[in-house]
Design a protein around this motif. Sequence first.
Motif, PDB file in Angstrom:
ATOM      1  N   TYR A  43      10.642  62.512 -41.058  1.00 31.05           N
ATOM      2  CA  TYR A  43      11.578  63.236 -41.907  1.00 31.05           C
ATOM      3  C   TYR A  43      12.340  62.310 -42.859  1.00 31.05           C
ATOM      4  O   TYR A  43      12.562  61.143 -42.575  1.00 31.05           O
ATOM      5  CB  TYR A  43      12.620  63.966 -41.055  1.00 31.05           C
ATOM      6  N   ASP A  44      12.773  62.910 -43.949  1.00 33.32           N
ATOM      7  CA  ASP A  44      13.742  62.297 -44.840  1.00 33.32           C
ATOM      8  C   ASP A  44      14.974  63.184 -44.809  1.00 33.32           C
ATOM      9  O   ASP A  44      14.865  64.403 -44.670  1.00 33.32           O
ATOM     10  CB  ASP A  44      13.220  62.238 -46.282  1.00 33.32           C
ATOM     11  N   THR A  45      16.142  62.587 -44.957  1.00 35.96           N
ATOM     12  CA  THR A  45      17.366  63.365 -45.060  1.00 35.96           C
ATOM     13  C   THR A  45      17.576  63.701 -46.528  1.00 35.96           C
ATOM     14  O   THR A  45      17.334  62.873 -47.400  1.00 35.96           O
ATOM     15  CB  THR A  45      18.560  62.552 -44.519  1.00 35.96           C
ATOM     16  N   TYR A  46      18.021  64.907 -46.787  1.00 35.40           N
ATOM     17  CA  TYR A  46      18.151  65.376 -48.159  1.00 35.40           C
ATOM     18  C   TYR A  46      19.425  66.203 -48.290  1.00 35.40           C
ATOM     19  O   TYR A  46      19.773  66.966 -47.383  1.00 35.40           O
ATOM     20  CB  TYR A  46      16.933  66.241 -48.510  1.00 35.40           C
ATOM     21  N   LYS A 160      16.886  68.107 -43.185  1.00 32.17           N
ATOM     22  CA  LYS A 160      15.737  67.222 -42.980  1.00 32.17           C
ATOM     23  C   LYS A 160      14.541  67.819 -43.701  1.00 32.17           C
ATOM     24  O   LYS A 160      14.351  69.032 -43.677  1.00 32.17           O
ATOM     25  CB  LYS A 160      15.421  67.084 -41.489  1.00 32.17           C
ATOM     26  N   ASP A 163       8.014  64.889 -44.052  1.00 31.85           N
ATOM     27  CA  ASP A 163       7.245  64.060 -44.976  1.00 31.85           C
ATOM     28  C   ASP A 163       5.995  64.831 -45.409  1.00 31.85           C
ATOM     29  O   ASP A 163       5.286  65.387 -44.574  1.00 31.85           O
ATOM     30  CB  ASP A 163       6.854  62.759 -44.272  1.00 31.85           C
TER      31      ASP A 163
END
Length: 183
Positions: A43-46, A160, A163
């Motif tokens: 995951y990336d935090t956004y 989150k 990806d």
Amino acid sequence: MYFDKNFPTIPYDSVGQGTFKDVKNLLRRVALRTKVKTNSLLYDTYDVKEGETPESIAFNLYDNAELHWVIMLVNDITDRYHQWPMYEQQFNTYITEKYDNPDGVHHYEISQSSGDTKTKIEVYANEALYTGDTDFYSSATIVTNREYEEQEQDKKRRIKLLDPSFVEQFVQEFELLVGETPI
């Protein structure tokens, strides 16, 4: 499309007279495994920007707006009207309808005296009166109704995002799990 494609059809007798209709089983739930949910490499935090929707984010990230449900599932969002950040105009209407005085005191905060001193502790005026803490007001910071609701919106903004390289595998596993029979 999402429901037609992803949820099984079951026979359902809504009246109880033996007359069955085929309906989508909307009660079917699939949850992320804890191991998958906590794997930060997936995951990336956004931070959701003003006006963004799950569909617009899915389109920008995955080139497919119909994958909005991936964003919702990954973030445990089941109600986009109450768990997704509001537009500014919606927010202003919400707080003026919810509070008689949006700038009135919601609660007070005091700094934690041990451990992580950056962490604030919510304290309500009634607690200070109940405990007889006369120094309460001098050491506490006022948090207004508006500030409190803005903090809640900021929490909703931080989501989150899976990806993109894992999306196809994620969708395949979801379809497999949601299609399984419980027996």
